[in-house]
Motif scaffolding. Structure first.
Motif, mmCIF file in Angstrom:
data_model
loop_
_atom_site.group_PDB
_atom_site.id
_atom_site.type_symbol
_atom_site.label_atom_id
_atom_site.label_comp_id
_atom_site.label_asym_id
_atom_site.label_seq_id
_atom_site.Cartn_x
_atom_site.Cartn_y
_atom_site.Cartn_z
ATOM 1 N N GLU A 257 -14.566 -4.447 -7.774
ATOM 2 C CA GLU A 257 -14.198 -4.364 -6.362
ATOM 3 C C GLU A 257 -13.542 -5.654 -5.885
ATOM 4 O O GLU A 257 -14.076 -6.755 -6.074
ATOM 5 C CB GLU A 257 -15.437 -4.071 -5.509
ATOM 6 N N LYS A 259 -11.403 -7.468 -2.460
ATOM 7 C CA LYS A 259 -11.070 -7.417 -1.041
ATOM 8 C C LYS A 259 -9.846 -8.289 -0.778
ATOM 9 O O LYS A 259 -9.542 -9.219 -1.540
ATOM 10 C CB LYS A 259 -12.246 -7.905 -0.190
ATOM 11 N N ASN A 273 -5.861 -6.309 9.093
ATOM 12 C CA ASN A 273 -5.524 -4.884 8.971
ATOM 13 C C ASN A 273 -6.170 -4.242 7.748
ATOM 14 O O ASN A 273 -6.279 -3.009 7.678
ATOM 15 C CB ASN A 273 -4.003 -4.696 8.883
ATOM 16 N N TYR A 274 -6.573 -5.082 6.781
ATOM 17 C CA TYR A 274 -7.096 -4.535 5.522
ATOM 18 C C TYR A 274 -8.535 -5.015 5.264
ATOM 19 O O TYR A 274 -8.997 -5.036 4.135
ATOM 20 C CB TYR A 274 -6.184 -4.937 4.364
ATOM 21 N N GLU A 275 -9.236 -5.335 6.354
ATOM 22 C CA GLU A 275 -10.614 -5.814 6.235
ATOM 23 C C GLU A 275 -11.514 -4.766 5.590
ATOM 24 O O GLU A 275 -12.446 -5.089 4.853
ATOM 25 C CB GLU A 275 -11.146 -6.202 7.616
ATOM 26 N N THR A 276 -11.234 -3.468 5.830
ATOM 27 C CA THR A 276 -12.092 -2.403 5.306
ATOM 28 C C THR A 276 -11.576 -1.819 3.990
ATOM 29 O O THR A 276 -12.154 -0.859 3.475
ATOM 30 C CB THR A 276 -12.189 -1.264 6.334
ATOM 31 N N ALA A 277 -10.511 -2.384 3.436
ATOM 32 C CA ALA A 277 -9.921 -1.850 2.206
ATOM 33 C C ALA A 277 -10.556 -2.498 0.981
ATOM 34 O O ALA A 277 -10.792 -3.709 0.949
ATOM 35 C CB ALA A 277 -8.417 -2.074 2.193
ATOM 36 N N THR A 278 -10.846 -1.690 -0.029
ATOM 37 C CA THR A 278 -11.360 -2.181 -1.314
ATOM 38 C C THR A 278 -10.400 -1.738 -2.413
ATOM 39 O O THR A 278 -10.025 -0.570 -2.486
ATOM 40 C CB THR A 278 -12.761 -1.630 -1.606
ATOM 41 N N ILE A 289 -7.297 2.429 -4.065
ATOM 42 C CA ILE A 289 -7.661 1.713 -2.841
ATOM 43 C C ILE A 289 -8.459 2.662 -1.956
ATOM 44 O O ILE A 289 -8.036 3.803 -1.703
ATOM 45 C CB ILE A 289 -6.410 1.222 -2.077
ATOM 46 N N LYS A 291 -9.919 2.880 1.797
ATOM 47 C CA LYS A 291 -9.843 2.264 3.124
ATOM 48 C C LYS A 291 -10.302 3.277 4.169
ATOM 49 O O LYS A 291 -9.728 4.364 4.283
ATOM 50 C CB LYS A 291 -8.412 1.805 3.424
ATOM 51 N N ASN A 292 -11.342 2.902 4.901
ATOM 52 C CA ASN A 292 -11.903 3.769 5.951
ATOM 53 C C ASN A 292 -12.239 5.157 5.417
ATOM 54 O O ASN A 292 -12.032 6.179 6.085
ATOM 55 C CB ASN A 292 -10.933 3.884 7.131
ATOM 56 N N PHE A 318 1.139 1.454 1.362
ATOM 57 C CA PHE A 318 0.785 0.024 1.359
ATOM 58 C C PHE A 318 2.042 -0.817 1.086
ATOM 59 O O PHE A 318 2.104 -1.607 0.146
ATOM 60 C CB PHE A 318 -0.299 -0.257 0.310
#
Length: 473
Positions: A257, A259, A273-278, A289, A291-292, A318
């Motif tokens: 994983e 970030k 904008n990509y704080e929740t993306a793994t 990826i 995300k949310n 992306f």
């Protein structure tokens, strides 16, 4: 009697002539194929190979044709640093790296001594005087005169002859400066030869034995463009000397994983904008990826080696990531691993907190609570401002119960501490206190050594806000 005298005189003359002829026969002729000729191609190449490289300190002087003689004191972003060795350049880089979006400044404290490419030393008393010397250097993206992809191995010797071809001197050369001076002064000698064999070391580490000038000329010529001379002004930007595509793939396999720690494109910061993306980089080149709660599938690839590794990302939706990036650096500090990518002024940095076999929390706790250990604040920077002196009166004691005590000669203040998130975070909490409450943060642990713990805090955009270094007393 006259006959006897005449005979003796004739014999003496013959002996004298024979003696002179014998001395003439013993004269040593210098081997012409190894004679150094002023301004010849091989001598010019040798001179370029022994010019002093000034690129290692470009972070303070921005000039590859000169260097500042150490020690020297500078002001880097309002922080005074005394540089005694090359580790000091790294300290300046760390100060510059505290914030991604500020303007980094550096000011030298004069007078300083400057070493030029010909190894001469010049006293410089002001920035204007230094600027005049810098004007002689080539631009940051221009090829300079020195050849850095090859080094002579010392010592070796040279023979000096007079006009009668008599060997008058053998010179032992110990370093580049001595060889440069000999090549510069060739016109002062009738003949000079290198006493082969000698050895040279190439940039990739191989050592080659050279038997004559023709071989030396060929080896130097071939080495000119065989390495990155790192003549730009970004100190130690060649941080991937040991990087390989296979190592990168292994890293992505071990740490699943990832970030987004930083994404800046066209001078706009998109990190939040990509704080929740793994991100999941797979060895087969596929990229997933999440995300949310949404899953996006794409691909990634890598090619090249060392400081010339390119990474391509392609995932629908992306677009900010879909580029061919240059791998700038891989950092592995206390199980927080960062992979930094550049493309011009655009920056992309991934981080992973994967645990690769550490004791998962014991490192930080054991270091802080080691028997009889007392800690002090060695460095505290708040938005680039040095506030270390505010903590000079305090000694810190960390107890296994989670209590931390800050003691001065007359007071004791108690607070709480906690190691969490796999020893990558340190929470400090002191009750309301004008000075100690400045430490009340969730600190990211960047480095743990036998004598120091480096901690940092980050803003929501991913820039570093504070740096705290605890050191054992």
């Amino acid at each position: 009697m006259k006959f006897l005298k005449s005979t003796l005189l004739l014999l003496t003359t013959v002996l004298i002539l024979f003696s002179c002829r014998t001395e003439e026969i013993q004269i040593i002729d210098p081997p012409k194929e190894n004679a150094l000729v002023e301004n010849s191609p091989v001598v010019n190449l040798m001179s370029r190979a022994v010019l002093r490289d000034g690129s290692h300190d470009n972070i303070i002087d921005k000039a590859s044709c000169l260097s500042i003689k150490l020690p020297v004191t500078v002001i880097a972003n309002s922080t005074e640093v005394t540089i005694n060795n090359e580790e000091g350049y790294e300290e300046i880089e760390n100060i510059f790296d505290l914030f991604d979006d500020d303007v980094d400044t550096i000011e030298l404290k004069y007078p300083v001594n400057v070493i030029l490419s010909d190894h001469s030393v010049v006293a410089v008393n002001s920035g204007d005087e230094l600027e005049e010397l810098v004007k002689n250097c080539k631009g940051e993206n221009e090829e300079d005169d020195d050849i850095e992809c090859l080094d002579f191995e010392y010592p070796f010797s040279a023979s000096v002859f007079n006009e009668n071809n008599d060997l008058i001197l053998t010179i032992t050369l110990e370093n580049d400066e001595e060889l440069f001076k000999l090549l510069k002064d060739l016109k002062e000698y009738s003949a000079v030869t290198i006493n082969f064999p000698i050895k040279v070391k190439l940039s990739e580490g191989s050592v080659i034995t050279i038997n004559n000038l023709e071989e030396l000329k060929e080896i130097i010529s071939n080495a000119i463009n065989n390495c990155d001379e790192d003549d730009d002004n970004d100190y130690d930007d060649d941080d991937c000397d040991d990087c390989t595509v296979n190592k990168l793939k292994e890293l992505f396999a071990e740490c699943e994983e990832w970030k987004v720690d930083k994404l800046k494109v066209s001078n706009v910061d998109y990190t939040d904008n990509y704080e929740t993306a793994t991100f999941y980089f797979r060895e087969n080149g596929s990229l997933k990826i999440i995300k949310n709660g949404n899953v996006f599938e794409g691909e990634w690839g890598a090619s090249g080696e060392a400081n010339d590794i390119k990474i391509t990302i392609n995932v629908n939706g992306f677009d900010k990531f879909n580029k061919t990036w240059s791998l700038h650096e891989i950092e592995n500090e206390n199980d927080e691993i960062e992979v930094s990518l550049f493309l011009g002024d655009d920056k992309l940095r991934f981080e992973s907190l994967c645990n690769k076999g550490s004791n998962n929390g014991d490192d930080l706790s054991n270091a802080l609570t080691e028997a009889n250990s007392v800690w002090v604040v060695e460095k505290y920077l708040d938005n680039g401002e040095d506030k270390t002196s505010k903590f000079n009166p305090y000694d810190f004691y960390f107890e296994t119960s989670g209590v931390v005590k800050a003691k001065t000669a007359t007071t004791i203040d108690s607070g709480e501490w906690k190691s969490f998130n796999g020893a990558t975070k340190l929470l400090l909490e002191f009750p309301s206190h004008d000075i100690l409450e400045m430490l009340n943060e969730d600190w990211s642990v960047k480095e743990i050594t036998d004598t120091q713990i480096m901690l940092k805090t980050y803003s929501s955009s991913g820039t570093i806000e504070q740096m705290l270094i605890l050191a054992k007393k």
